[in-house]
Design an enzyme around this catalytic site. Structure first.
Site, mmCIF file in Angstrom:
data_model
loop_
_atom_site.group_PDB
_atom_site.id
_atom_site.type_symbol
_atom_site.label_atom_id
_atom_site.label_comp_id
_atom_site.label_asym_id
_atom_site.label_seq_id
_atom_site.Cartn_x
_atom_site.Cartn_y
_atom_site.Cartn_z
ATOM 1 N N SER A 74 59.107 10.580 -15.995
ATOM 2 C CA SER A 74 58.232 9.506 -16.458
ATOM 3 C C SER A 74 56.916 10.091 -16.914
ATOM 4 C CB SER A 74 57.990 8.511 -15.320
ATOM 5 O OG SER A 74 56.883 7.669 -15.588
ATOM 6 N N LYS A 75 56.379 9.538 -18.003
ATOM 7 C CA LYS A 75 55.103 10.028 -18.514
ATOM 8 C C LYS A 75 53.957 9.720 -17.563
ATOM 9 C CE LYS A 75 54.423 5.914 -21.411
ATOM 10 N NZ LYS A 75 54.295 5.427 -22.810
ATOM 11 N N ARG A 76 54.194 8.813 -16.604
ATOM 12 C CA ARG A 76 53.130 8.476 -15.660
ATOM 13 C C ARG A 76 53.016 9.491 -14.532
ATOM 14 N NH1 ARG A 76 55.280 3.663 -17.171
ATOM 15 N NH2 ARG A 76 56.859 3.736 -15.530
ATOM 16 N N ARG A 77 54.103 10.202 -14.221
ATOM 17 C CA ARG A 77 54.029 11.133 -13.099
ATOM 18 C C ARG A 77 54.504 12.547 -13.436
ATOM 19 N NH1 ARG A 77 58.446 7.702 -11.451
ATOM 20 N NH2 ARG A 77 60.435 8.774 -11.814
#
Length: 493
Positions: free
Chosen positions: A255-258
């Site tokens: 995920s681009k968030r983590r």
């Protein structure tokens, strides 16, 4: 004629940085085209005006170029094909495949609750109301009531979707804008795409596309001649291949968030494109002999879609970095020096351009090449050479100097030993002199040279110390040692 050779497409949405999963999908499409004399088409799915940005379109094109995967056709842009989508909408409406719906989500959920239906989904309320098209009404695709829709997937085999479990899905929003499935199918037909190779997260939408493809073909749909495919009857269904998910070390979808997923970040940190492509190729596929280091021509020859594994693929940054280091060390010294250029001058360099000496760097380059995994690591290996004073890492100073009661003695002894090397300033002479310093304090050489390295370079890790001192020269070396002694004694530096 279309169909004689593969026509594949990479169709990203410009709603963020170029994802490594997108890069893997682009590579596998590109490989299929290259190994058979086919066509690699770039299509930008930019109909989401709120989330899309032109800079991200440029990022996609730039990243593909960096990876040496420039498209043969395109980029085509969905935002410029609106008229074509409305032609398809009109045909599907006239053919009875679409119907108007004015239901809101709250109304649908309320009816489902009243009927005791726990799972969300559309109840076909408007299917037989014969509502006219108009503002505020979405258009739904009339799915078959029974039977199954089969997606023949090269990687997964036949995947069956019972039609009774498929909603009459929205094909056109109430605003009149076509949704993903409709635009995608129209584009694939017009571009005579023979292979749809994409991530498995899109597999659930594929049976909808299969139904819509069949509907358009039954209406005599023809390509519009706007691409390299020319004007022909709508081709049959393409070959489908849904690639395995990429997961992180926790085996969760990246995920681009983590997770670190932007190709641009790896490029800017100094990963080599050849190494990056090599590693992408291993995400779900492996060559016949199990070899992990191979060039692009070898991959083109070996790659087969049917050999792709459907199990999730671990995107291992540690392994990628190790592989990149192998590529760095395999470069000729001339190629390495040239590749380092963007990190040695300009905004990426921690020193003024006027202070950089390419001849000095060339002397250090063979030593640095053996010790870095990415080109972005090069400046910190050599900054002591081009900065007026070393950028001393506080942790390194604490461990090697401030926390060592003998450090000041070692530094002072090194000043004396090195001052006697006038005319003999070679790495061998410096090694011998430092060995005498070590023996004088009862230490092994490695332990004794730690405070010297930090005083000179500012860090505990770097190129071989004595070769670095030889290039730095006696005056700057002794000056830095003297400042380190004063700092160690609590004085000004």
């Amino acid at each position: 004629m279309p169909g004689d050779t593969p026509r594949v497409r990479f169709a990203p949405s410009p709603t963020g940085y170029f994802h490594v999963g997108s890069a893997r999908a682009a590579l596998f499409n590109w490989l299929v085209a290259r190994q058979s004399g086919g066509t690699f088409v770039l299509r930008i799915e930019d109909t989401d005006a709120e989330r899309g940005r032109e800079e991200w379109v440029e990022g996609i094109v730039s990243a593909l170029h960096w990876l040496s995967m420039d498209p043969d056709e395109g980029p085509y842009r969905q935002s410029l094909r609106t008229d074509r989508y409305h032609q398809a909408i009109d045909s599907l409406w006239d053919g009875g495949f679409l119907y108007a719906c004015d239901c809101t989500r709250d109304e649908i959920d309320s009816r489902n609750r009243a009927a005791g239906i726990q799972t969300p989904g559309y109840d076909n309320f408007c299917r037989d109301r014969d509502l006219p098209r108009g503002e505020g009404r979405a258009l739904r695709f009339r799915t078959p009531d029974d039977g199954v829709t089969v997606v023949d997937d090269v990687i997964r085999g036949p995947v069956e979707f019972p039609n009774a479990t498929m909603d009459d899905f929205v094909a056109v929003k109430a605003s009149g804008s076509p949704l993903f499935v409709l635009a995608n199918v129209v584009d694939d037909i017009d571009m005579a795409i023979t292979h749809v190779i994409r991530g498995e997260d899109l597999l659930p939408t594929t049976p909808k596309g299969v139904l819509m493809w069949g509907a358009l073909r039954s209406l005599g749909w023809r390509t519009d001649g706007s691409t390299g495919a020319g004007v022909v009857d709508a081709p049959g269904l393409p070959v489908f291949a849904h690639l395995p998910l990429l997961v992180n070390e926790q085996r969760k979808k990246i995920s681009k968030r983590r997770d670190k997923v932007a190709v641009e970040d790896y490029r800017d940190q100094g990963y080599l494109p050849e190494a990056f492509v090599n590693y992408l190729g291993l995400l779900g596929w492996s060559p016949p002999d199990g070899e992990e280091l191979f060039d692009t021509d070898q991959m083109i020859g070996w790659f087969r879609l049917e050999d792709v594994n459907h199990s999730p693929a671990f995107f291992d940054v540690v392994k990628l970095t190790h592989m990149n280091g192998e590529y760095v060390r395999a470069m000729t010294i001339e190629a390495f020096i040239e590749a380092c250029g963007p990190w040695l001058t300009g905004d990426r360099a921690p020193w003024p351009d006027a202070d950089f000496d390419p001849e000095v760097f060339a002397r250090l380059a063979p030593l640095v090449q053996e010790r870095v995994a990415t080109l972005g690591e090069v400046p910190v290996m050599v900054d002591f050479m081009f900065l007026d004073q070393p950028d001393i890492d506080p942790e390194a100073w604490t461990k090697a100097v401030a926390g060592d009661p003998q450090a000041a003695t070692i530094l002072s002894a090194a000043i004396e030993a090195y001052s006697g090397l006038t005319g003999h300033w070679t790495h061998d002479d410096l090694h011998a002199a430092t060995l005498r310093v070590a023996e004088g304090v009862g230490r092994k050489l490695g332990k004794a040279q730690a405070p010297i390295r930090v005083a000179i370079t500012g860090r505990r890790v770097g190129p071989p110390l004595f070769e670095a001192l030889e290039v730095l020269g006696p005056e700057r070396t002794i000056e830095r040692l003297q400042k380190a002694v004063r700092r160690a004694d609590g004085g000004a530096t």
